[in-house]
Design a protein around this motif. Sequence first.
Motif, PDB file in Angstrom:
ATOM      1  N   THR A   1       0.596   7.589  -6.166  1.00  0.00           N
ATOM      2  CA  THR A   1      -0.451   8.761  -6.129  1.00  0.00           C
ATOM      3  C   THR A   1       0.386  10.205  -5.850  1.00  0.00           C
ATOM      4  OG1 THR A   1      -2.081   7.444  -4.864  1.00  0.00           O
ATOM      5  CG2 THR A   1      -2.411   9.678  -4.679  1.00  0.00           C
ATOM      6  N   ARG A   2       1.342  10.055  -4.972  1.00  0.00           N
ATOM      7  CA  ARG A   2       2.248  11.415  -5.049  1.00  0.00           C
ATOM      8  C   ARG A   2       2.878  11.711  -6.168  1.00  0.00           C
ATOM      9  NH1 ARG A   2       2.838   9.152   0.150  1.00  0.00           N
ATOM     10  NH2 ARG A   2       4.697   8.282  -0.501  1.00  0.00           N
TER      11      ARG A   2
ATOM     12  N   ASP B   1       0.422   4.609  -2.418  1.00  0.00           N
ATOM     13  CA  ASP B   1       0.535   6.049  -1.834  1.00  0.00           C
ATOM     14  C   ASP B   1       1.559   6.700  -2.465  1.00  0.00           C
ATOM     15  OD1 ASP B   1      -1.347   5.223  -0.061  1.00  0.00           O
ATOM     16  OD2 ASP B   1      -0.203   5.184   1.401  1.00  0.00           O
TER      17      ASP B   1
ATOM     18  N   ARG C   1       0.990  -1.037  -0.036  1.00  0.00           N
ATOM     19  CA  ARG C   1      -0.069  -0.066  -0.140  1.00  0.00           C
ATOM     20  C   ARG C   1       0.721   1.292   0.140  1.00  0.00           C
ATOM     21  NH1 ARG C   1      -5.091  -1.068  -0.175  1.00  0.00           N
ATOM     22  NH2 ARG C   1      -5.806  -3.174   0.418  1.00  0.00           N
TER      23      ARG C   1
END
Length: 176
Positions: free
Chosen positions: A51-52, A48, A44
Amino acid sequence: MTGIPAAAFLAWALLSQASAAVPAPVTPGTIAVEIADDAPASERLFGDAVTRALSDVRFTPLPLRSHSRYIARVTVTRTPRGIVPADARGLPAMAALGQVFVPLPSGKNQIRGLVATDLAVEIRLRGAATPVWSGRATTVQVEGAAADGPATIAPKLASALMRQLAAGRSEPISVP
């Protein structure tokens, strides 16, 4: 008879073929990042990080259940890649000289495993079956070392991969 000289026509034809082979960059827009529901917490971290990194290249991340334009599917695999000698870590041997303790070099090495971490991202339009872009970034680190931790590897791989996306390239890359 006037017209285009043969050499100019040939150069134009070769140039148009070369530019057709380069994939067009994906136009930034809204995007949702998808990772397997049963993925462990370490994976996960990669979602993340992606996504950034997508945000850094002008995409607007939204929740998965939103109506984003794109969906980015993230896959992480870790594979053993052999062994290497690594410096032994631990308390050094000490020699006592009266009240002074002096650390002694041990010269010991341990055999440690190498682990390849592979981050693959596939971007598709919501509702479409075929991807508009896919890329893969890989790094190989000594297992158990600080550089092998997901918190260290995830942003490094995600950032390198999204730079490929922004440049319109999709060839696999190796990240030190």
